[in-house]
Design a protein around this motif. Structure first.
Motif, PDB file in Angstrom:
ATOM      1  N   GLY A 124       0.869  -0.662  -0.300  1.00 49.59           N
ATOM      2  CA  GLY A 124       0.226   0.152   0.162  1.00 49.59           C
ATOM      3  C   GLY A 124       1.132   1.247   0.126  1.00 49.59           C
ATOM      4  O   GLY A 124       1.722   1.277  -0.581  1.00 49.59           O
ATOM      5  N   GLU A 125       0.543   2.281   0.620  1.00 48.53           N
ATOM      6  CA  GLU A 125       1.089   3.843   0.524  1.00 48.53           C
ATOM      7  C   GLU A 125       1.932   3.369   1.794  1.00 48.53           C
ATOM      8  O   GLU A 125       2.016   3.219   2.615  1.00 48.53           O
ATOM      9  CB  GLU A 125      -0.057   4.879   0.426  1.00 48.53           C
ATOM     10  CG  GLU A 125      -1.027   5.003  -0.360  1.00 48.53           C
ATOM     11  CD  GLU A 125      -2.199   5.559   0.035  1.00 48.53           C
ATOM     12  OE1 GLU A 125      -1.564   7.327  -0.067  1.00 48.53           O
ATOM     13  OE2 GLU A 125      -3.187   5.670  -0.181  1.00 48.53           O
ATOM     14  N   THR A 126       2.753   4.647   0.929  1.00 39.36           N
ATOM     15  CA  THR A 126       3.623   5.219   2.767  1.00 39.36           C
ATOM     16  C   THR A 126       3.504   6.641   3.056  1.00 39.36           C
ATOM     17  O   THR A 126       2.779   7.157   2.370  1.00 39.36           O
ATOM     18  CB  THR A 126       4.936   4.907   1.791  1.00 39.36           C
ATOM     19  OG1 THR A 126       5.607   3.858   1.237  1.00 39.36           O
ATOM     20  CG2 THR A 126       6.243   5.584   2.741  1.00 39.36           C
ATOM     21  N   TYR A 127       3.416   6.635   3.973  1.00 34.96           N
ATOM     22  CA  TYR A 127       2.801   8.590   4.500  1.00 34.96           C
ATOM     23  C   TYR A 127       4.182   8.321   5.645  1.00 34.96           C
ATOM     24  O   TYR A 127       4.240   7.939   6.260  1.00 34.96           O
ATOM     25  CB  TYR A 127       1.900   7.912   5.073  1.00 34.96           C
ATOM     26  CG  TYR A 127       0.882   6.798   5.170  1.00 34.96           C
ATOM     27  CD1 TYR A 127      -0.666   7.866   4.759  1.00 34.96           C
ATOM     28  CD2 TYR A 127       0.150   5.818   5.077  1.00 34.96           C
ATOM     29  CE1 TYR A 127      -1.191   7.520   3.909  1.00 34.96           C
ATOM     30  CE2 TYR A 127      -0.602   5.084   4.139  1.00 34.96           C
ATOM     31  CZ  TYR A 127      -1.702   5.693   4.032  1.00 34.96           C
ATOM     32  OH  TYR A 127      -2.701   5.672   3.629  1.00 34.96           O
ATOM     33  N   GLN A 128       4.771  10.195   5.243  1.00 34.33           N
ATOM     34  CA  GLN A 128       5.339  10.761   6.053  1.00 34.33           C
ATOM     35  C   GLN A 128       5.085  10.865   7.729  1.00 34.33           C
ATOM     36  O   GLN A 128       3.625  10.858   8.022  1.00 34.33           O
ATOM     37  CB  GLN A 128       5.914  12.696   5.441  1.00 34.33           C
ATOM     38  CG  GLN A 128       6.342  11.206   4.808  1.00 34.33           C
ATOM     39  CD  GLN A 128       7.359  10.615   4.216  1.00 34.33           C
ATOM     40  OE1 GLN A 128       8.871  10.650   4.577  1.00 34.33           O
ATOM     41  NE2 GLN A 128       7.369   9.684   3.156  1.00 34.33           N
ATOM     42  N   ILE A 129       5.960  10.864   8.749  1.00 25.82           N
ATOM     43  CA  ILE A 129       5.537  10.922  10.444  1.00 25.82           C
ATOM     44  C   ILE A 129       6.549  11.935  10.604  1.00 25.82           C
ATOM     45  O   ILE A 129       7.424  11.738  10.137  1.00 25.82           O
ATOM     46  CB  ILE A 129       5.884   9.270  10.975  1.00 25.82           C
ATOM     47  CG1 ILE A 129       4.747   8.534  10.451  1.00 25.82           C
ATOM     48  CG2 ILE A 129       5.322   9.680  12.364  1.00 25.82           C
ATOM     49  CD1 ILE A 129       5.821   7.217  10.958  1.00 25.82           C
ATOM     50  N   ARG A 130       5.228  12.732  10.962  1.00 23.31           N
ATOM     51  CA  ARG A 130       6.092  14.216  11.933  1.00 23.31           C
ATOM     52  C   ARG A 130       4.868  14.505  13.164  1.00 23.31           C
ATOM     53  O   ARG A 130       4.215  14.287  13.010  1.00 23.31           O
ATOM     54  CB  ARG A 130       6.368  14.669  10.791  1.00 23.31           C
ATOM     55  CG  ARG A 130       4.929  16.151  10.555  1.00 23.31           C
ATOM     56  CD  ARG A 130       5.652  16.854   9.232  1.00 23.31           C
ATOM     57  NE  ARG A 130       4.166  17.773   9.628  1.00 23.31           N
ATOM     58  CZ  ARG A 130       2.716  17.214   8.205  1.00 23.31           C
ATOM     59  NH1 ARG A 130       3.417  16.282   8.043  1.00 23.31           N
ATOM     60  NH2 ARG A 130       1.459  18.276   8.221  1.00 23.31           N
TER      61      ARG A 130
END
Length: 130
Positions: free
Chosen positions: A73-79
């Motif tokens: 699936g997708e990759t999400y940026q974490i901050r």
């Protein structure tokens, strides 16, 4: 009422340290809250494969940067300020560009003895069901 301080957990049986993460476990199954609550450090430059086959998890980032890649699936940026919830038992990779500090909630609650097995799974230990 339950009151705990982070400095009182560090270095105890409720402070689990692995090569890629450390989990300071504030609330566990024995606290009878219906969920467990963790202050987790994801170590800089690490990648961890995780599959919560037996648990639902919500994560809120309060420090650092990285990404979560859902397998297939997708990759999400974490901050800081980002929350994600693994509502479908998603297999995923967690990568930390810098040290990340996360607030994590599990249902069913963890007993405190769990660590990821070879499949990235926390086993459903006796007493996990709420």
């Amino acid at each position: 009422m339950i009151v705990k301080h982070l400095e009182d957990l560090i270095g105890t049986k409720d402070d689990i340290d692995t090569p890629t993460w450390a989990s300071r476990r504030f609330l566990l199954q024995h606290d009878q809250m219906g969920f467990s609550l963790h202050d987790t450090i994801i170590k800089a430059g690490t990648e961890t494969y995780i599959w919560y086959k037996n648990h639902l998890e919500a994560v809120y980032c309060i420090e650092g940067e990285g990404e979560i890649e859902v397998v297939g699936g997708e990759t999400y940026q974490i901050r800081p300020g980002m929350m994600y919830a693994l509502s479908g038992h998603e297999k995923h990779y967690l990568r930390a560009r810098s040290q990340m500090r996360m607030v994590c909630v599990f249902n069913p609650p963890l007993t405190g003895r769990e660590v990821h097995d070879e499949e990235g799974v926390y086993p459903l230990l006796e007493g996990n069901r709420s």
